[in-house]
Structures are given as structure tokens and as C-alpha cells.
Design a protein around this motif. Structure first.
Motif, short mmCIF file in Angstrom:
data_model
loop_
_atom_site.label_atom_id
_atom_site.label_comp_id
_atom_site.label_asym_id
_atom_site.label_seq_id
_atom_site.Cartn_x
_atom_site.Cartn_y
_atom_site.Cartn_z
N GLU A 110 0.84 -1.13 0.07
CA GLU A 110 -0.03 -0.09 -0.07
C GLU A 110 0.93 1.34 0.09
OE1 GLU A 110 -2.60 -0.37 3.08
OE2 GLU A 110 -3.77 -2.05 2.42
N ALA A 111 1.87 1.24 0.66
CA ALA A 111 2.95 2.61 0.56
C ALA A 111 3.57 2.55 -0.80
CB ALA A 111 3.95 2.28 1.80
N LYS A 112 3.27 3.52 -1.42
CA LYS A 112 3.73 3.71 -2.74
C LYS A 112 3.95 5.38 -2.97
CE LYS A 112 3.56 0.41 -5.70
NZ LYS A 112 4.67 -0.24 -6.40
N ALA A 113 5.11 5.54 -3.73
CA ALA A 113 5.39 6.97 -3.91
C ALA A 113 4.41 7.26 -5.32
CB ALA A 113 6.92 7.08 -4.31
N ASN B 209 2.74 8.11 -0.45
CA ASN B 209 2.84 8.15 1.05
C ASN B 209 4.15 7.29 1.36
OD1 ASN B 209 2.01 5.52 0.25
ND2 ASN B 209 0.29 5.45 1.52
N ALA B 210 5.07 7.27 0.32
CA ALA B 210 6.41 6.35 0.47
C ALA B 210 7.39 7.40 -0.10
CB ALA B 210 6.41 5.18 -0.13
N PRO B 211 8.59 7.45 0.22
CA PRO B 211 9.97 8.35 -0.29
C PRO B 211 9.81 8.01 -1.81
CG PRO B 211 10.55 7.44 1.68
CD PRO B 211 9.10 6.72 1.41
N LEU B 212 9.90 8.82 -2.80
CA LEU B 212 10.22 8.85 -3.93
C LEU B 212 11.61 8.57 -4.36
CD1 LEU B 212 8.90 9.15 -7.14
CD2 LEU B 212 9.32 11.46 -7.03
N ILE B 213 11.92 7.74 -5.02
CA ILE B 213 13.48 7.50 -5.53
C ILE B 213 13.70 7.64 -6.97
CG2 ILE B 213 15.53 6.20 -5.52
CD1 ILE B 213 14.40 5.22 -2.67
N ILE B 214 13.98 8.57 -7.49
CA ILE B 214 14.53 8.57 -8.97
C ILE B 214 15.84 8.04 -9.43
CG2 ILE B 214 14.71 10.25 -11.06
CD1 ILE B 214 12.73 12.07 -9.74
N SER B 215 15.65 6.72 -9.85
CA SER B 215 16.68 5.89 -10.39
C SER B 215 17.42 6.48 -11.40
CB SER B 215 16.53 4.65 -10.17
OG SER B 215 15.52 4.20 -10.96
N LYS B 216 16.82 6.87 -12.49
CA LYS B 216 17.59 7.31 -13.72
C LYS B 216 16.72 8.36 -14.56
CE LYS B 216 19.52 5.18 -18.09
NZ LYS B 216 19.33 3.69 -18.74
N ILE C 78 12.76 7.14 -14.67
CA ILE C 78 12.53 5.87 -14.00
C ILE C 78 12.67 6.12 -12.62
CG2 ILE C 78 13.27 3.65 -13.85
CD1 ILE C 78 14.37 3.77 -16.78
N SER C 79 11.57 5.71 -11.92
CA SER C 79 11.48 5.72 -10.27
C SER C 79 10.69 4.78 -9.80
CB SER C 79 10.81 7.26 -9.87
OG SER C 79 9.54 7.11 -10.35
N ASN C 80 10.56 4.71 -8.37
CA ASN C 80 9.88 3.86 -7.65
C ASN C 80 8.28 4.11 -7.56
OD1 ASN C 80 10.19 5.86 -5.82
ND2 ASN C 80 10.11 4.48 -4.16
N ALA C 81 7.94 5.14 -8.47
CA ALA C 81 6.51 5.58 -8.26
C ALA C 81 5.68 4.53 -8.82
CB ALA C 81 6.36 6.86 -9.11
N LYS D 288 7.95 7.69 -17.02
CA LYS D 288 7.42 8.76 -17.19
C LYS D 288 8.29 9.57 -18.24
CE LYS D 288 3.84 10.42 -14.82
NZ LYS D 288 2.36 10.88 -15.04
N VAL D 289 7.66 10.04 -19.34
CA VAL D 289 8.17 10.63 -20.40
C VAL D 289 7.82 12.14 -20.57
CG1 VAL D 289 8.64 10.77 -22.94
CG2 VAL D 289 8.28 8.48 -22.03
N LEU D 290 9.14 12.83 -20.26
CA LEU D 290 8.79 14.40 -20.38
C LEU D 290 9.25 15.04 -21.72
CD1 LEU D 290 10.38 15.20 -17.03
CD2 LEU D 290 7.95 14.66 -17.53
N LYS D 291 8.78 16.05 -22.27
CA LYS D 291 9.25 16.64 -23.51
C LYS D 291 9.52 17.86 -23.14
CE LYS D 291 5.98 13.58 -25.61
NZ LYS D 291 4.33 13.43 -25.79
N ILE D 292 10.70 18.52 -24.37
CA ILE D 292 11.10 19.78 -24.44
C ILE D 292 10.52 20.25 -26.07
CG2 ILE D 292 12.48 19.81 -22.73
CD1 ILE D 292 14.77 19.49 -24.50
N LYS D 293 10.47 21.20 -26.35
CA LYS D 293 10.20 21.62 -27.66
C LYS D 293 10.48 23.05 -27.64
CE LYS D 293 5.21 22.65 -26.99
NZ LYS D 293 3.73 22.60 -27.64
N GLY D 294 10.51 23.54 -28.93
CA GLY D 294 10.97 25.05 -29.10
C GLY D 294 11.88 25.07 -30.37
N GLU D 295 12.26 26.27 -30.38
CA GLU D 295 13.04 26.53 -31.88
C GLU D 295 14.18 27.46 -31.52
OE1 GLU D 295 12.63 27.55 -36.69
OE2 GLU D 295 10.72 27.50 -35.21
N ILE D 296 15.59 26.94 -31.96
CA ILE D 296 16.63 28.04 -31.79
C ILE D 296 16.76 28.53 -33.13
CG2 ILE D 296 19.17 27.91 -31.42
CD1 ILE D 296 17.47 26.65 -29.27
N LYS D 297 16.79 30.10 -33.17
CA LYS D 297 17.00 30.85 -34.16
C LYS D 297 18.36 31.38 -34.27
CE LYS D 297 12.70 31.36 -35.56
NZ LYS D 297 12.30 31.07 -36.74
N ALA D 298 18.91 31.30 -35.80
CA ALA D 298 20.08 32.05 -35.74
C ALA D 298 20.14 33.47 -35.78
CB ALA D 298 20.65 31.46 -37.21
#
Length: 128
Positions: A21-24, A55-62, A106-109, A114-124
Motif C-alpha cells: 500500500e505504501a507507494k510513491a 505515501n512513501a519516499p520517491l526515488i528517481i533512479s535514472k 525512471i523511479s519507484n513511483a 514517465k516521459v517528459l518533453k521539451i520543444k521550441g526553436e533555436i533561431k540563428a
């Protein structure tokens, strides 16, 4: 004898269920960071903020990115229930063009990947 074995088995199952029952749980403020249009060579550091709502500590492993141009940095210490943390992401802004990258956490959640995203544009710079 059968009753003793049955009682021990039921007791063991009860302990196992209680321990599960104890899960991050990781809740990100946003799962996509939009750089917008930024100049070549600009500051490429952005932050993904999150809260451990479990209700448990969250450990992000990678934490890894989809290419070498994006460098993520994970928190080293466990995030206690109710506390917040952040994952820093640095994109190499010397590459002109659109940004579309994924960062895998990647975590113990309860949802371990989970997949996060970044987006945008680099201008010269203008005129070049």
C-alpha cells in the motif's frame, strides 16, 4: 496442524498486502517545457518541477534523454511524501532549428516510467 498453516498463510498475505500500500507517486507541474523561440547560444537550462503525492519516499533512479544534445540532471536524495523536487534539463542551444526531445524518468513511483518533453526553436542571429 492444517489450521496453524492456514493462519500463518493468511497472516503472511496480510503483511504482504499492507507493505504494497505504501507507494510513491510523482506528479509533474507540466510534462512539456516549451522553450519558444530562443537565440542561438542562449541559456538552455529548464526545470521540470514535481511533487511526491504518494505515501512513501520517491526515488528517481535514472533520467535519460533521447539524444546527447540534451543533458538531464536528477535529484540525488529521495523526495519525501508531500515534498517537491526538480529535474533540470540543459539543451545545447548552439544547434539552430526546431527542438523536439524526450526525457525518460525512471523511479519507484506507482507509474515507474514517465516521459517528459521539451520543444521550441533555436533561431540563428539576424543576418547570418
Amino acid at each position: 496442524m492444517k489450521k496453524i498453516v492456514l493462519v500463518l498463510f493468511v497472516g503472511l498475505m496480510g503483511l504482504t498486502l499492507t507493505a504494497q500500500e505504501a507507494k510513491a507517486k510523482i506528479d509533474f507541474k507540466t510534462e512539456t517545457v516549451d522553450y519558444g523561440e530562443i537565440a542561438k547560444g542562449a541559456d538552455g537550462v529548464r526545470v521540470f518541477e514535481f511533487t511526491n503525492t504518494g505515501n512513501a519516499p520517491l526515488i528517481i533512479s535514472k533520467v535519460s534523454s533521447s539524444c546527447g544534445c540534451t543533458i538531464p540532471k536528477k535529484p540525488e536524495d529521495p523526495i519525501l511524501p508531500g515534498k517537491t523536487g526538480e529535474i533540470q534539463v540543459k539543451y545545447d542551444t548552439n544547434r539552430v532549428g526546431p527542438i523536439r526531445k524526450a526525457i525518460t524518468v525512471i523511479s519507484n513511483a506507482d507509474t515507474p516510467t514517465k516521459v517528459l518533453k521539451i520543444k521550441g526553436e533555436i533561431k540563428a542571429p539576424a543576418g547570418k
